[in-house]
Design an enzyme around this catalytic site. Structure first.
Site, PDB file in Angstrom:
ATOM      1  N   THR A  72      -3.544   0.505  -0.418  1.00  0.00           N
ATOM      2  CA  THR A  72      -2.605  -0.607  -0.074  1.00  0.00           C
ATOM      3  C   THR A  72      -1.306  -0.303  -0.180  1.00  0.00           C
ATOM      4  O   THR A  72      -0.753   0.896  -0.344  1.00  0.00           O
ATOM      5  CB  THR A  72      -2.981  -1.708  -1.253  1.00  0.00           C
ATOM      6  N   SER A  96      -8.947  -4.147   0.567  1.00  0.00           N
ATOM      7  CA  SER A  96      -8.030  -4.044  -0.458  1.00  0.00           C
ATOM      8  C   SER A  96      -8.979  -3.791  -2.064  1.00  0.00           C
ATOM      9  O   SER A  96      -8.198  -3.286  -2.978  1.00  0.00           O
ATOM     10  CB  SER A  96      -7.461  -5.434  -1.024  1.00  0.00           C
ATOM     11  N   HIS A 130      -2.953  -4.243 -13.992  1.00  0.00           N
ATOM     12  CA  HIS A 130      -3.509  -3.170 -13.493  1.00  0.00           C
ATOM     13  C   HIS A 130      -2.733  -2.091 -14.473  1.00  0.00           C
ATOM     14  O   HIS A 130      -1.676  -2.177 -15.178  1.00  0.00           O
ATOM     15  CB  HIS A 130      -3.242  -2.733 -12.065  1.00  0.00           C
ATOM     16  N   HIS A 131      -3.211  -0.652 -14.105  1.00  0.00           N
ATOM     17  CA  HIS A 131      -2.719   0.379 -15.181  1.00  0.00           C
ATOM     18  C   HIS A 131      -1.169   0.590 -14.587  1.00  0.00           C
ATOM     19  O   HIS A 131      -0.840   0.143 -13.276  1.00  0.00           O
ATOM     20  CB  HIS A 131      -3.413   1.556 -14.800  1.00  0.00           C
ATOM     21  N   LYS A 134      -0.243   2.184 -10.970  1.00  0.00           N
ATOM     22  CA  LYS A 134      -0.499   1.390  -9.834  1.00  0.00           C
ATOM     23  C   LYS A 134       0.970   1.342  -9.121  1.00  0.00           C
ATOM     24  O   LYS A 134       1.980   0.694  -9.939  1.00  0.00           O
ATOM     25  CB  LYS A 134      -1.062   0.250  -9.835  1.00  0.00           C
ATOM     26  N   THR A 141      -5.834  -6.845  -3.945  1.00  0.00           N
ATOM     27  CA  THR A 141      -6.852  -7.573  -4.350  1.00  0.00           C
ATOM     28  C   THR A 141      -6.259  -9.019  -4.692  1.00  0.00           C
ATOM     29  O   THR A 141      -6.827 -10.048  -4.032  1.00  0.00           O
ATOM     30  CB  THR A 141      -7.768  -7.028  -5.597  1.00  0.00           C
TER      31      THR A 141
END
Length: 233
Positions: A72, A96, A130-131, A134, A141
């Site tokens: 992405t 995505s 998210h982690h 990222k 998404t």
């Protein structure tokens, strides 16, 4: 099937495990500096960096190698890749999120948006977690979820850290250690709330979906999505 992994980080290594379990061979593991001949591969899977994805995908299409990409952050050039794929009569899938569960979640999101369209008392918002490694925010998404709502409603745009309005969908992006990915679509009113949620427990679902997509894409021509792979209509 001989697979080129363009991007050999955590996702690349997870894809390698799944591909080997399914009887495939990894012939290229490109982490950003190595030289390689893409024609050694039957298909390529790209989980690289935003600034490398376009060149990786273009190289595959120019050499007749089908390419699946889950990177992405490069989509301002997506239409250029579509045009190149068509000109080269190549095969390309971008998603995505390749998780089979997430792609079902995308369809549920659209159906819920269609049902909620006439209920003006509800405000819709998206949250993704998210982690911390990222690089992009919001996640691809979350953007796909927002676009699905826009397609089925009078909403016109999404906005990172925005506030709900008649035309805009706010997206909140949270970064915390060791979270593969959690996405929530919430419709909130003064009376009640309706929410749908997808939580990834690990990266195996993303990796499996990418390998399944690569298996499906071989010997095809055109630009496809996971809806095509999963026959979601």
């Amino acid at each position: 099937m001989k697979i080129a992994l363009l991007g050999y980080g955590r996702m690349g290594k997870e894809i390698e495990k799944i591909a080997l379990q399914r009887g495939h061979e990894i012939v290229i593991k490109y982490a950003g500096k190595e030289s390689y001949n893409i024609n050694d591969a039957d298909v390529a899977i790209d989980f690289s960096l935003p600034n490398a994805a376009y060149d990786n995908i273009a190289n595959c299409l120019e050499n007749g190698v089908p390419i699946v990409s889950g990177t992405t952050g490069w989509l301002e050039r997506y239409n250029d890749i579509v045009a190149l794929c068509e000109a080269q009569k190549g095969a390309f899938i971008y998603a995505s999120n390749f998780s089979l569960g997430v792609n079902i979640f995308f369809e549920l999101n659209k159906q819920l948006a269609k049902m909620m369209e006439q209920l003006n008392e509800y405000n819709v918002a998206i949250e993704e977690i998210h982690h911390t490694k990222k690089l992009d925010a919001p996640s691809g998404t979350a953007i796909t979820l927002a676009e699905g709502i826009i397609d089925q409603s009078s909403k016109q745009e999404w906005e990172l850290d925005g506030t709900p309005s008649d035309t805009s969908i706010p997206i909140k992006a949270i970064r915390t250690p060791d979270v593969p990915g959690t996405h929530t679509v919430n419709y909130d009113s003064t009376i009640d709330s309706i929410a749908i949620n997808h939580t990834a427990h690990n990266r195996q679902g993303f990796a499996l979906g990418a390998v399944v997509a690569a298996e499906w894409l071989v010997d095809k021509e055109g630009v496809y999505s996971m809806k095509d792979v999963l026959n979601l209509g």
